[in-house]
Design an enzyme around this catalytic site. Structure first.
Site, short mmCIF file in Angstrom:
data_model
loop_
_atom_site.label_atom_id
_atom_site.label_comp_id
_atom_site.label_asym_id
_atom_site.label_seq_id
_atom_site.Cartn_x
_atom_site.Cartn_y
_atom_site.Cartn_z
N ASP A 163 32.50 37.93 35.20
CA ASP A 163 33.55 39.20 35.25
C ASP A 163 32.81 40.34 34.06
OD1 ASP A 163 35.69 39.68 37.39
OD2 ASP A 163 37.20 38.33 35.84
N GLN A 207 41.95 34.66 37.01
CA GLN A 207 42.89 35.65 37.51
C GLN A 207 43.67 36.56 36.23
OE1 GLN A 207 42.26 37.06 40.72
NE2 GLN A 207 43.32 38.32 40.06
N LYS A 240 38.95 36.19 47.27
CA LYS A 240 37.58 35.34 46.73
C LYS A 240 37.35 34.75 47.03
CE LYS A 240 38.94 38.15 42.87
NZ LYS A 240 39.83 38.69 40.62
#
Ligand code: NDP
Length: 283
Positions: free
Chosen positions: A116, A93, A49
């Site tokens: 997200d 994460q 990422k």
């Protein structure tokens, strides 16, 4: 033989578009990634990422909490990042150590920084079809279908999996594009028959090579979201690629299919989040 939907090529194009926009408009965009603990796979994903951020011209920062960190410590870090105007997106994460309350952590993220789209309100917005930050994996699948000019309207769409982060938002996004959508799960009766009806079949199960040729209609679009390890410890999807590819019309490989699209959508959401925040500041 199916046409391979190459997520690496499509995601590269998306990242180039993001980079071009950031450079053209001289934007400053930042993503903060939080890692809790030492899960090696998570560290690898976070590095990917950060590489994506560098390719797009997005500034990335990484915050690592210890394996024994509690929810309070995580919430306090989120509070700090919520206040930081240089941080436009916050990503936690997963997986997290068991003692962490993931729902509390997600809900603590400023909704405009929830890149997200895991917060309940952002999931709700996806459900009603009024959203700017879409869950990255289903949004990546939709972008792939759009860019490949694969029509959804009027098609039989079957999504196997009903998680809040993949299956449910995937089904909603297909529905918003006027697909006729069926959601399947571990208690679905006659799963093979239901899947075999699909013009567009999305597998988001988490079981290596589960979808065999018996589940697939000739010419179907087969989207494999799964990321698993096979008995040789090699990455594979939920679809038995070798068996299904000769039958399908289109198919995504694993790796190199939905995964890179998910990451590209994270970059897109971070840019969108930055724009939403600057509009709010102007108001
Ligand atoms: P979850 O474990 O949360 O959900 C799995 C779903 O599959 C559940 O709804 C479950 O049903 C269903 N399921 C399990 N077994 C069966 C079965 N035998 N028949 C029918 N349905 C079944 O997983 P996620 O949604 O988080 O992820 C799914 C997969 O996608 C994983 O491999 C994950 O690693 C991968 N993934 C990939 C991403 C990418 O970028 N490519 C991003 C996110 C996830 P039930 O609800 O009844 O238990």
């Amino acid at each position: 033989m199916a046409k391979i939907l190459d997520g690496n090529i499509l995601s590269k194009a998306i990242k180039n578009e993001i980079k071009a926009e950031i450079e053209r408009d001289n934007l400053k965009v930042g993503l903060a990634v939080i890692l809790v603990g030492d899960d090696p796979a998570s560290h690898i994903y976070v590095n990917y990422k950060q590489k994506d951020c560098a390719e797009c011209g997005i500034e990335s920062s990484k915050y690592i909490l210890s394996e024994s960190a509690g929810t309070d410590e995580l919430l306090s870090l989120i509070d700090t990042l919520n206040e930081d105007s240089g941080v436009n997106g916050i990503l936690i994460q997963q997986p997290l150590p068991k003692q962490i309350d993931l729902t509390a952590a997600n809900e603590r993220i400023n909704p405009l920084k929830d890149v997200d789209a895991f917060r309940a309100d952002n999931v709700g917005r996806i459900t009603i079809g009024d959203y700017t930050l879409g869950s990255c994996t289903p949004a990546g699948v939709m972008e792939m279908l759009r860019r490949e000019e694969i029509p959804v309207s009027g098609k039989e769409c079957v999504v196997v999996g009903r998680s809040n982060i993949v299956g449910k938002p995937m089904a909603m996004m297909l529905l918003h594009e006027h697909g006729t959508v069926t959601i399947c799960h571990s208690r679905t009766a006659n799963l093979k028959e239901v899947c075999k009806r699909a013009d567009i079949l999305v597998a988001a199960i988490g079981k290596a090579n589960f979808i065999s040729a018996e589940y697939v209609k000739k010419g179907a679009v087969v989207i494999d979201v799964g990321i698993n390890r096979n008995e040789d410890n090699k990455l594979c999807g939920d679809v038995d690629f070798a068996a299904v590819e000769p039958l399908a019309g289109y198919i995504t490989p694993v790796p190199g299919g939905v995964g890179p699209m998910t990451r590209a959508m994270l970059m897109k959401n971070t840019l969108t989040a930055m724009k939403l925040q600057s509009e709010l500041n102007k108001a």
